[in-house]
Enzyme design. Structure first.
Site, mmCIF file in Angstrom:
data_model
loop_
_atom_site.group_PDB
_atom_site.id
_atom_site.type_symbol
_atom_site.label_atom_id
_atom_site.label_comp_id
_atom_site.label_asym_id
_atom_site.label_seq_id
_atom_site.Cartn_x
_atom_site.Cartn_y
_atom_site.Cartn_z
ATOM 1 N N LYS A 229 0.705 -1.244 -0.041
ATOM 2 C CA LYS A 229 -0.039 -0.046 -0.083
ATOM 3 C C LYS A 229 1.006 1.429 -0.015
ATOM 4 O O LYS A 229 1.897 1.413 0.759
ATOM 5 C CB LYS A 229 -0.795 -0.120 1.212
ATOM 6 C CG LYS A 229 -2.003 1.120 1.101
ATOM 7 C CD LYS A 229 -2.794 0.777 2.471
ATOM 8 C CE LYS A 229 -3.871 1.897 2.621
ATOM 9 N NZ LYS A 229 -4.757 1.534 3.729
ATOM 10 N N SER B 17 -9.592 1.842 2.831
ATOM 11 C CA SER B 17 -8.541 2.676 1.942
ATOM 12 C C SER B 17 -7.522 1.611 1.444
ATOM 13 O O SER B 17 -6.741 1.922 0.258
ATOM 14 C CB SER B 17 -7.861 3.860 2.434
ATOM 15 O OG SER B 17 -7.016 3.219 3.643
ATOM 16 N N SER C 208 -10.128 -0.154 7.152
ATOM 17 C CA SER C 208 -9.303 -0.194 5.583
ATOM 18 C C SER C 208 -8.837 -1.294 5.372
ATOM 19 O O SER C 208 -8.372 -1.359 4.207
ATOM 20 C CB SER C 208 -8.335 0.897 5.637
ATOM 21 O OG SER C 208 -9.168 2.428 5.833
#
Length: 597
Positions: free
Chosen positions: A216, A288, A312
């Protein structure tokens, strides 16, 4: 305090009264009697003029009500008592707070007087034969790390071949998914060559050696942009690797891509567009950790590292049908990761199977001096452990209403079939969303400079439920209510300790808002895993509905994966993994792939 009290009730009453009438004329320190201590509310007047009407309007923001006389008193003295408290950011002696500087107060997931986690380190991975190496690249790409690692260890598969497979798939499918921010082709191939050379020389580092993975893009990578998915940081290039990146390098894993996240870790829209769900390309992947979810589900990486502050990892794991392990707060260090909320942020693996997630967790666990909240912990996981008799708590009312589905209810029946014991549990009916005062205040503090400089205006999403508006609104949250929310947090943690005195783990609907808020605040680990499929007649979104931009509808409805979530005791991810592995084998749905990938 006695001297201050005498001073305030004697000498300075006249001064305080004078300050209300004429706030710009305060007695100088030299004018006070010898030995008189300083008094609150007698500083030189600073800041803009305020009036009782100012307070009357501000009261609406914090939902209190003062009497007219109280407003007059507060307004008359504000510039001498409170306005100067903002000098840290408004006055001539501004103090810069570096991004890596964490708050002085400390949050520990473990309550005072309690211990948490296993007494020993023990990791027993599955000993099953990985089966013959598939003939086609697609089957190799979707294989779990448990098999990929055995093929590499047995030299049936090279890291270079596997890395080329994933790089090719990333290039081929990224235009559909928009899950890649930076492809790391050259460095990945160099890492893969090194892995093959080491393995050929008998220097096998372990189950992640030679396995390609995706990060990420809030994890720092030395010399490679780390953008946070946000326009103001597109050209940000860190000089050091995040602790988790460094640990995976040491494990021999091969970093192939920096994956997308919603800007500043919110939802699934970043400066390159919206990351899409491989199972349903008309909807976002959820965020996210959108890029890790989409890339893992589509077989573009062996595994990925995501992060969670309020859902997330859980939400994109649900949407994309992957396994997401959110570790106990403090187990995995966040050094070199973007800070959204110091007391809530967590980093964890997103994989295609339960055992894969435990393999990754083992590699990244442990304290780091750069993260003051990271702690030493043990991991006791045995893939062959007997799970019969485990007490699995559940909330009866939650299982009967949305967002629970038949998949959740069937999962509870599967618990019974496996010999685990369902136990009804309850929590007080409290306003758990009040804990989000902590999230919003800390997040607004983390990005204060971006907010006050106007940098938030560069973000693509400027809707009411996006960070720009939230960070601005958070400036008006009450400091008193922040402290009270923190006290409520401890009260909630005590309730969770009570619940876990009755059960070994919890089975909950993954997107039940109360449990997302509670367990992120208390730091309990969670394991989200695919448990079946549901049909949806409309695309789903993380964003508040917008009548001007309706979501796509489907007739007939579309089949998409649906998962359940297990919540574990603090630092007891091994039990979570054992129960999850048993459920995964019984569900028997993990091998199904998104069409077209």
């Amino acid at each position: 305090m006695n001297s201050r009290r005498k001073f305030l009730t004697g000498t300075s009453i006249t001064l305080l009264g004078a300050s209300i009438g004429c706030t710009d004329k305060q007695p100088k320190t030299s004018e006070l009697p010898a030995g008189a201590p300083p008094a609150f509310g007698t500083a030189p007047a600073v800041g803009p003029e305020v009036s009782p009407a100012t307070f009357a309007e501000a009261e609406k923001l914090v939902q209190i009500e003062m009497r007219p006389s109280d407003r007059a008193l507060a307004a008359g003295n504000w510039r001498n008592s409170m306005a100067a408290l903002y000098e840290r950011r408004t006055g001539p002696r501004k103090v810069s707070l570096e991004p890596a500087l964490s708050p002085y107060s400390h949050w520990s997931a473990v309550l005072p007087g309690q211990t948490a986690g296993p007494d020993r380190d023990n990791f027993q991975r599955s000993r099953l034969d990985p089966r013959p190496l598939p003939e086609n690249d697609q089957d190799i790409a979707f294989a779990p790390v448990t098999r990929l690692s055995r093929w590499i260890e047995q030299r049936k598969l090279t890291s270079q071949r596997l890395t080329q497979i994933y790089l090719g798939r990333l290039e081929r499918f990224n235009p559909q998914l928009r899950c890649v921010i930076t492809l790391m082709r050259d460095s990945a191939l160099a890492q893969a060559r090194q892995a093959d050379q080491e393995i050929a020389a008998g220097k096998y580092r372990g189950p992640l050696h030679g396995i390609p993975w995706g990060a990420k893009d809030l994890l720092d990578t030395a010399g490679t942009p780390t953008t946070y998915g946000a326009e103001p940081y597109r050209n940000r290039v860190p000089s050091k690797d995040a602790a988790v990146v460094q640990r995976l390098h040491e494990a021999g894993a091969v970093l192939v891509a920096k994956l997308s996240l919603g800007a500043l870790a919110l939802n699934d829209v970043w400066f390159g567009g919206q990351t899409m769900n491989p199972w349903l390309l008309q909807e976002g992947a959820s965020g996210s950790s959108a890029g890790p979810g989409a890339a893992t589900a589509a077989g573009l990486v062996g595994f990925a590292i995501g992060s969670e502050t309020g859902g997330s990892i859980v939400s994109p794991s649900m949407r994309c049908g992957v396994t997401g392990l959110r570790p106990t707060y403090g187990r995995v260090p966040r050094t070199g990761a973007m800070t959204l909320c110091w007391s809530l942020d967590k980093l964890g693996p997103m994989t295609r199977t339960v055992e894969d997630a435990l393999l990754v967790l083992q590699a990244v666990s442990g304290p780091d001096p750069g993260d003051l909240e990271s702690v030493a912990s043990k991991l006791d996981f045995d893939a062959a452990a007997n799970t019969k008799g485990l007490r699995v708590g559940y909330f009866p009312v939650w299982m009967k209403e949305a967002p629970a589905t038949d998949v959740d209810r069937n999962a509870l029946e599967t618990v019974k079939k496996l010999g685990m014991t369902p136990v009804e549990v309850t929590l007080p009916d409290w306003p758990y969303d009040s804990l989000n005062v902590i999230l919003f205040a800390e997040a607004a503090a983390a990005f204060e400079d971006l907010t006050l400089s106007g940098g938030l205006d560069q973000l693509k999403m400027q809707v009411p439920d996006a960070w720009p508006n939230t960070f601005r609104q958070a400036r008006f949250l009450s400091a008193v209510d922040f402290v009270q929310a923190d006290r409520l947090r401890r009260k909630v943690a005590q309730e969770m300790a009570r619940v876990f005195s009755q059960v070994d783990l919890l089975l909950v609907p993954s997107l039940r808002d109360e449990m997302l808020v509670i367990t992120n605040a208390t730091g309990h680990p969670s394991l989200t895993m695919r448990a079946g499929f549901v049909e949806v007649a409309e695309a789903r979104s993380d964003w508040a509905s917008d009548p001007k931009n309706p979501l796509p509808k489907f007739s007939p409805p579309r089949r998409v994966p649906h998962g359940v979530t297990l919540i574990g005791r603090l630092f007891d991810e091994g039990t979570l993994g054992g129960a999850g592995l048993a459920l995964e084998q019984s569900f028997n749905v993990v091998s199904q792939r998104p069409p077209g990938f």
